[in-house]
Design an enzyme around this catalytic site. Structure first.
Site, PDB file in Angstrom:
ATOM      1  N   LYS A 283       8.110  44.255  -0.346  1.00  0.00           N
ATOM      2  CA  LYS A 283       9.184  44.809  -1.179  1.00  0.00           C
ATOM      3  C   LYS A 283       8.563  45.367  -2.447  1.00  0.00           C
ATOM      4  O   LYS A 283       7.456  44.974  -2.847  1.00  0.00           O
ATOM      5  CB  LYS A 283      10.209  43.728  -1.526  1.00  0.00           C
ATOM      6  CG  LYS A 283      11.600  44.254  -1.834  1.00  0.00           C
ATOM      7  CD  LYS A 283      12.342  44.718  -0.586  1.00  0.00           C
ATOM      8  CE  LYS A 283      13.764  45.161  -0.934  1.00  0.00           C
ATOM      9  NZ  LYS A 283      14.518  45.542   0.268  1.00  0.00           N
TER      10      LYS A 283
ATOM     11  N   ASP B   9      16.220  51.248  -1.442  1.00  0.00           N
ATOM     12  CA  ASP B   9      17.028  50.057  -1.713  1.00  0.00           C
ATOM     13  C   ASP B   9      17.973  50.485  -2.843  1.00  0.00           C
ATOM     14  O   ASP B   9      18.213  51.676  -3.041  1.00  0.00           O
ATOM     15  CB  ASP B   9      16.140  48.867  -2.104  1.00  0.00           C
ATOM     16  CG  ASP B   9      16.878  47.535  -2.100  1.00  0.00           C
ATOM     17  OD1 ASP B   9      17.071  46.966  -1.022  1.00  0.00           O
ATOM     18  OD2 ASP B   9      17.268  47.052  -3.189  1.00  0.00           O
TER      19      ASP B   9
END
Length: 447
Positions: A128, A168
């Protein structure tokens, strides 16, 4: 072996090594709590420092992102990429641009991504990244300059066989375009598989935009079917109004449900007769306005400033906004107002206390690592298309997404039953995701 003491020891060590990162602590605690069932039956998973290694990222990259605003002022943000676990494949996980981003949040998201990606059954590891940059209120040129500066550093750490970022919160098609353009400029290579969520004209995949929201609804369908119920005719609450929420609303209504409310950070809109999805897309995706603007234009919609969307009466709740948005008091409201199913469209939007309320009140609960895996699954399908220089139809890709979500549900359900907690999809998803990763780590040695 005293499993409870062993798990407590793991958690205390992780707290000590990762001070000041509450979201990461929360994510680890949830997984460790589920692993008690595994360790009692399969104690070999305590060998070789397996769990300590799993909770420690393989690599954490933090970097400066300087950029120049339209006013000529220099701004400095902080960039992150946490490459958590690559035992199943290249690191895979989105980039989040939001002022709340810090290392602890990126680590929580990356840790969750390990298990989510494992559950898809596709060869992708967990990672991430992101920045504390806020694209809201910034001009197109400012967003472009920031993305170019961010990728100037990040490009050296990613690649289609190494680490494949996606979008995201705060990172949509516009940002992915600027990031990919700078990646090409810095590397001199058109590695379309290095970023996913790309435009359809230059390597993107149909269904990728819709995938997380659609997948969340497909998982809900499976969960309801296990009780002999259908989504058709159900009343649904969806928190948020970003990409995940919009397409969860769209798919839920396509399947015959009525979405009775959605929200943003300013409040919520009640929509007792359903949502005009095309108007919502225009307000949020084209004009980039607030949900209050939708309420001004839509028939039968009412805006509630600063209210609690969870006070609406419904059968199904889909929290699709952000982490820890739904606490125990809101969970009690949902239970009192007739909700029987809660499916996480966002990453960890429900607190531990909220989840305990759901179990106590016999509400079926689907954790995000299982229920919102549709986004990363379709990203992996985009990688497959890029690798084969192919392009699939919307119908074919959507069918593959449905099959993946069905398999994730069945895997979580059967694993929960195997360990004596039938219907506990949190335990089922955590154990199923863990065992695949853990077995691969054992097979590959201490690295």
């Amino acid at each position: 072996m005293d499993v409870d003491s062993t798990v407590k020891g793991y958690y205390e060590k992780i707290l000590q090594r990762n001070a000041g990162e509450p979201e990461f602590h929360q994510a680890v605690a949830e997984v460790l709590d589920s692993l008690r069932y595994v360790l009692r039956q399969d104690p070999h998973y305590t060998d070789l420092g397996l769990i300590e290694r799993l909770a420690e990222p393989e690599r954490q990259i933090i970097f400066r992102v300087p950029w120049i605003g339209d006013d000529g002022q220099v701004h400095v943000n902080r960039g992150f990429r946490v490459q958590f676990n690559s035992v199943l494949g290249p690191y895979k996980g989105g980039l989040r641009f939001h002022p709340s981003v810090n290392l602890g949040i990126i680590k929580f998201l990356g840790f969750e991504q390990i298990f989510k990606n494992s559950l898809t059954g596709l060869p992708i590891g967990g990672g991430k990244g992101g920045s504390d940059f806020d694209p809201k209120g910034r001009s197109e040129l400012e967003v472009m300059r920031f993305c170019q500066s961010f990728m100037t550093e990040l490009h050296r750490h990613i690649g289609d066989k190494t680490d494949v970022p996606a979008g995201d919160i705060g990172v949509g098609g516009r940002e992915i375009g600027y990031l990919f353009g700078q990646y090409r400029r810095m590397t001199g290579r058109h590695e379309s598989g290095t970023l996913t969520g790309k435009g359809l004209q230059w390597g993107g995949s149909l269904v990728r935009t819709e995938a997380t929201g659609y997948g969340c609804v497909y998982f809900t369908q499976e969960m309801m079917a296990a009780r002999g119920e259908r989504l058709h005719g159900a009343r649904v609450i969806v928190s948020g109004s970003g990409n995940v929420a919009i397409y969860a609303i769209e798919k839920a209504q396509e399947l015959g449900a009525t979405v009775v409310g959605f929200s943003d950070s300013s409040g919520y809109v009640s929509t007792p007769d359903g949502v005009d999805v095309e108007l919502l897309k225009d307000v949020k995706e084209v004009r980039r306005l607030r949900v209050s603007d939708y309420a001004k234009e839509a028939t039968g919609a009412t805006f509630h400033k600063g209210g609690n969307i969870w006070e609406l009466e419904a059968d199904v709740a889909l929290p699709c906004a952000t982490q820890n948005e739904l606490d125990d008091e809101s969970a009690k409201l949902l239970a009192d107002n007739g909700v029987k199913y809660v499916t996480e469209g966002a990453n960890m939007p429900c607190t531990h206390d909220a989840v305990r309320v759901f179990h106590k009140r016999h509400i079926d609960f689907a954790p995000g690592k299982a229920a919102n895996a549709g986004g990363v699954a379709t990203s992996a399908l985009e990688m497959q298309q890029n690798a084969s220089r192919d392009s699939w139809t919307f119908e074919y890709t959507d069918k593959r997404l449905q099959n993946i979500m069905r398999k994730i549900f069945k895997n979580a359900a059967s694993t929960a039953a195997e360990y004596g907690v039938e219907g506990d999809y949190v335990v089922g998803a955590n154990i199923a995701g863990f065992k695949k990763v853990a077995d691969a780590m054992i097979a590959q040695g201490v690295i």
